[in-house]
Structures are given as C-alpha cells and as structure tokens.
Scaffold this active site. Structure first.
Site, PDB file in Angstrom:
ATOM      1  CE1 TYR A   1       0.616 -15.767  11.994  1.00 27.03           C
ATOM      2  CE2 TYR A   1      -0.586 -16.075  14.052  1.00 27.03           C
ATOM      3  CZ  TYR A   1       0.345 -15.385  13.298  1.00 27.03           C
ATOM      4  OH  TYR A   1       1.006 -14.302  13.838  1.00 27.03           O
TER       5      TYR A   1
ATOM      6  CG  ASN B   1       6.355  -6.899  10.712  1.00 26.77           C
ATOM      7  OD1 ASN B   1       5.898  -7.239  11.803  1.00 26.77           O
ATOM      8  ND2 ASN B   1       5.653  -6.139   9.866  1.00 26.77           N
TER       9      ASN B   1
ATOM     10  CE  LYS C   1       4.196 -15.092  11.575  1.00 27.61           C
ATOM     11  NZ  LYS C   1       5.096 -14.030  11.101  1.00 27.61           N
TER      12      LYS C   1
ATOM     13  CB  THR D   1      -1.867  -4.373  14.207  1.00 27.61           C
ATOM     14  OG1 THR D   1      -2.481  -5.615  13.855  1.00 27.61           O
ATOM     15  CG2 THR D   1      -0.705  -4.611  15.157  1.00 27.61           C
TER      16      THR D   1
ATOM     17  CG  ASP E   1       1.715  -8.640  -3.966  1.00 28.83           C
ATOM     18  OD1 ASP E   1       1.704  -9.142  -2.816  1.00 28.83           O
ATOM     19  OD2 ASP E   1       0.833  -8.859  -4.809  1.00 28.83           O
TER      20      ASP E   1
ATOM     21  CG  ASP F   1      -1.937   1.058   1.261  1.00 33.18           C
ATOM     22  OD1 ASP F   1      -1.618   2.187   0.837  1.00 33.18           O
ATOM     23  OD2 ASP F   1      -3.068   0.786   1.703  1.00 33.18           O
TER      24      ASP F   1
HETATM   25  P1  NAP Z   1      -0.902  -5.988   9.848  1.00 32.39           P
HETATM   26  O1  NAP Z   1      -1.320  -4.778  10.588  1.00 32.39           O
HETATM   27  O2  NAP Z   1      -1.910  -6.787   9.113  1.00 32.39           O
HETATM   28  O3  NAP Z   1       0.269  -5.598   8.841  1.00 32.39           O
HETATM   29  C1  NAP Z   1       0.797  -6.574   7.985  1.00 32.39           C
HETATM   30  C2  NAP Z   1       1.880  -5.971   7.141  1.00 32.39           C
HETATM   31  O4  NAP Z   1       2.377  -7.005   6.260  1.00 32.39           O
HETATM   32  C3  NAP Z   1       1.400  -4.832   6.289  1.00 32.39           C
HETATM   33  O5  NAP Z   1       2.401  -3.835   6.269  1.00 32.39           O
HETATM   34  C4  NAP Z   1       1.245  -5.456   4.916  1.00 32.39           C
HETATM   35  O6  NAP Z   1       1.554  -4.515   3.907  1.00 32.39           O
HETATM   36  C5  NAP Z   1       2.328  -6.533   4.926  1.00 32.39           C
HETATM   37  N1  NAP Z   1       1.992  -7.632   4.020  1.00 32.39           N
HETATM   38  C6  NAP Z   1       1.078  -8.606   4.192  1.00 32.39           C
HETATM   39  N2  NAP Z   1       1.054  -9.412   3.110  1.00 32.39           N
HETATM   40  C7  NAP Z   1       1.975  -8.926   2.241  1.00 32.39           C
HETATM   41  C8  NAP Z   1       2.406  -9.303   0.949  1.00 32.39           C
HETATM   42  N3  NAP Z   1       1.891 -10.341   0.272  1.00 32.39           N
HETATM   43  N4  NAP Z   1       3.371  -8.572   0.349  1.00 32.39           N
HETATM   44  C9  NAP Z   1       3.908  -7.519   0.961  1.00 32.39           C
HETATM   45  N5  NAP Z   1       3.537  -7.091   2.186  1.00 32.39           N
HETATM   46  C10 NAP Z   1       2.576  -7.788   2.809  1.00 32.39           C
HETATM   47  O7  NAP Z   1      -0.138  -7.043  10.794  1.00 32.39           O
HETATM   48  P2  NAP Z   1       0.465  -6.946  12.270  1.00 32.39           P
HETATM   49  O8  NAP Z   1      -0.600  -7.299  13.214  1.00 32.39           O
HETATM   50  O9  NAP Z   1       1.240  -5.709  12.440  1.00 32.39           O
HETATM   51  O10 NAP Z   1       1.450  -8.212  12.217  1.00 32.39           O
HETATM   52  C11 NAP Z   1       2.791  -8.075  11.791  1.00 32.39           C
HETATM   53  C12 NAP Z   1       3.515  -9.384  12.072  1.00 32.39           C
HETATM   54  O11 NAP Z   1       3.403  -9.702  13.456  1.00 32.39           O
HETATM   55  C13 NAP Z   1       2.974 -10.588  11.310  1.00 32.39           C
HETATM   56  O12 NAP Z   1       4.052 -11.417  10.900  1.00 32.39           O
HETATM   57  C14 NAP Z   1       2.126 -11.296  12.341  1.00 32.39           C
HETATM   58  O13 NAP Z   1       2.012 -12.676  12.081  1.00 32.39           O
HETATM   59  C15 NAP Z   1       2.910 -11.023  13.605  1.00 32.39           C
HETATM   60  N6  NAP Z   1       2.133 -11.066  14.838  1.00 32.39           N
HETATM   61  C16 NAP Z   1       1.084 -10.209  15.044  1.00 32.39           C
HETATM   62  C17 NAP Z   1       0.383 -10.285  16.235  1.00 32.39           C
HETATM   63  C18 NAP Z   1      -0.777  -9.363  16.531  1.00 32.39           C
HETATM   64  O14 NAP Z   1      -1.544  -9.656  17.466  1.00 32.39           O
HETATM   65  N7  NAP Z   1      -0.941  -8.271  15.806  1.00 32.39           N
HETATM   66  C19 NAP Z   1       0.719 -11.219  17.214  1.00 32.39           C
HETATM   67  C20 NAP Z   1       1.789 -12.080  16.960  1.00 32.39           C
HETATM   68  C21 NAP Z   1       2.487 -11.982  15.782  1.00 32.39           C
HETATM   69  P3  NAP Z   1       0.458  -3.869   2.928  1.00 32.39           P
HETATM   70  O15 NAP Z   1      -0.870  -3.981   3.572  1.00 32.39           O
HETATM   71  O16 NAP Z   1       0.959  -2.480   2.675  1.00 32.39           O
HETATM   72  O17 NAP Z   1       0.585  -4.715   1.738  1.00 32.39           O
END
Ligand code: NAP
Length: 248
Positions: free
Chosen positions: A156, A91, A160, A191, A64, A40
C-alpha cells in the site's frame, strides 16, 4: 454556502464513503457542482441527497475503476454531467495490509490498478483539457505510510509513494498551463474503510502529537483548501494532514 468554487465542476472519486464523501460535501459547500463516483449506488444516492438538501449541486456516477478504459469512461461521464471538469480529487483507494510474503500477485495488481493506474489515466484524460482552458486543480490522496516505512504497509505504502512522485511530475507538466497539482498525506482517519482495523487505528494515531484519529472532514478541509484559489501558489506539494505524525 460559500461561492469560492461556483461555476466549477469537481470530480471526486470514491465519493461514496469516508474521506471522499466528506470531500464531496466540502467542495459542494464551496459552490462546486460535484460529480462523485463509486461502485455503491445506494451510498452514492445518499451523498447526493445530503448535498442537495444543504443547497448544493451533486450527481453520482457509478464506476468500477479497474483499468484505463474505466478511468476514461468515468471522465467521459463526468464531462457529460458537468460540462467540463475543473477539479479532480483522486481519492478512491484500497489499503490491504500484511506481511509482504502473504500478499498475492492479484493483491499487487489490484492495489496498483486502483491506487496508481486509474489516477494516472484520469489525469491523462482530464488535465490536458484543464491546461487548454488555462486553469484547474488536482489533489491526489496519499498516506503517511508513503513516507514512513512501516511493517505490513509495503504494498500500500509503495503505491502511494508512486502517487506522490506523480503529484510532483504532474505539477511540473501541467503547472505552467495553470493546473495546480498537489497531494494530501492523511494520518489514520475514521472511515468505513478503516473500521476493520478497530483499536489498531487508535494505536497507530496515538504516537503522533495530536494523539488521535482524524475525522474525514479534517482531511476534506485540507483538500478543499488546496483546490481553491487561496492556494494559488501551492503546486507539487504533499501536505501532511496527520496530526503531526510525520513530524515526530
Ligand atoms: P473507504 O471508506 O474505504 O472508501 C473508499 C472509496 O473508494 C469508496 O467510495 C469506494 O467506493 C471507492 N473505491 C474503492 N475501490 C474502488 C473501485 N475499484 N472502483 C471505484 N471506486 C472504488 O476509504 P477511506 O478511508 O475514505 O480512504 C480514502 C482514501 O484515503 C484512499 O485513497 C486511502 O488510501 C486514503 N487514506 C485513508 C486513510 C484512513 O486512515 N482512512 C489514511 C490515509 C490515506 P464504493 O465502495 O462505492 O465502490
């Protein structure tokens, strides 16, 4: 602004949102030139502006991430923009949940491509160069459900869990050349990506000692610690950043 990471270039995948956005801001605050990626461009520009307005250095690269070729293309762009990459934060991730029988082969491939295959090939591209320079730091973003077997989290969580093993294997492979590889294991974090879970996120978090959901900046602070020199003897570690949820 601190200067702990000045002279370093840090590539943060998924830097347009949530934990990645907070990490990009934290690393820029330590003086790194941050290259953040995402799909994005609007959100990417917003993060870059926020960092530059605070006196930091950042650039957005649209990517992407769908296969090994897209990982290689991102590494190439990051090198062009930053000159070299000293820090990689894997990430970007997706987290579809649901009963095993409800998930399709396409879901499986998408989750393993985004969460495992792309980080694997980004490390394959960038870690050997870090090793040749004799220094570097990589942090992979895992999750507490890579350790806890939870209903609805099989696909998922297993992706991980693979990332956690890769973290240790890469620490063994690249550590002797000065590249430290670690992971964080966040608990539920508020998030853009977790907004769909609504109150379910708070329920998940309520079982832990902290009893609450994390802010993205709390996960970013742990990532920033792991990439900085103050973590010089930490290698192959999976750091829970989950309000104690994995401990109880
Ligand atoms: P989020 O808000 O959904 O953000 C995900 C990010 O990944 C966005 O910047 C998105 O970019 C990018 N992304 C996803 N698919 C992509 C693709 N095909 N190509 C390029 N970029 C891609 O997620 P978040 O909650 O911050 O999570 C970030 C990480 O932390 C993840 O690995 C998740 O598994 C891990 N995590 C999250 C939590 C939680 O509770 N939030 C807990 C444990 C672990 P665009 O949208 O700009 O494409």
């Amino acid at each position: 602004m601190s200067t702990e990471l000045s002279g370093s270039t840090a590539l943060v995948t998924g830097g347009t949102s949530g934990i990645g956005r907070a990490t990009a801001i934290a690393l820029a605050g330590l003086g790194a030139h941050v290259v953040l990626s995402g799909r994005d461009a609007g959100r990417g520009a917003e993060v870059v502006s926020a960092i530059r307005e605070a006196g930091g250095k950042a650039d957005f690269v649209a990517a992407d991430l769908t296969d090994a070729a897209s990982a290689k293309a991102l590494a190439d762009r990051a090198r062009e923009v930053g000159g070299h990459v000293d820090v990689l934060v894997n990430n970007a991730g997706i987290f579809p949940t649901g009963p095993t029988a409800s998930l399709t082969e396409a879901d499986f491939d998408r989750v393993y491509t985004t969460n495992v295959k792309v980080p694997f090939f980004l490390v394959a591209e960038l870690a050997p160069e870090m090793a040749a320079r004799g220094h570097g730091a990589i942090v992979n973003v895992s999750t507490m459900v890579a350790t806890r077997g939870m209903t609805g989290m099989a696909l998922y969580g297993s992706s991980k869990a693979s990332v956690e093993l890769l973290t240790k294997a890469w620490a063994a492979e690249f550590g002797p050349s000065g590249v430290r590889v670690n992971a964080v294991s966040p608990g539920p974090t508020r998030t853009e990506g977790t907004a769909v879970f609504g109150d379910g996120l708070d329920e998940l978090a309520s079982a832990g000692p902290a009893g609450r959901v994390a802010a993205p900046s709390e996960i970013a602070a742990a990532i920033a610690f792991l990439v900085a020199d103050k973590a010089s003897f930490i290698q192959g570690a999976i750091l829970p950043v989950d309000g104690g949820r994995l401990a109880v």
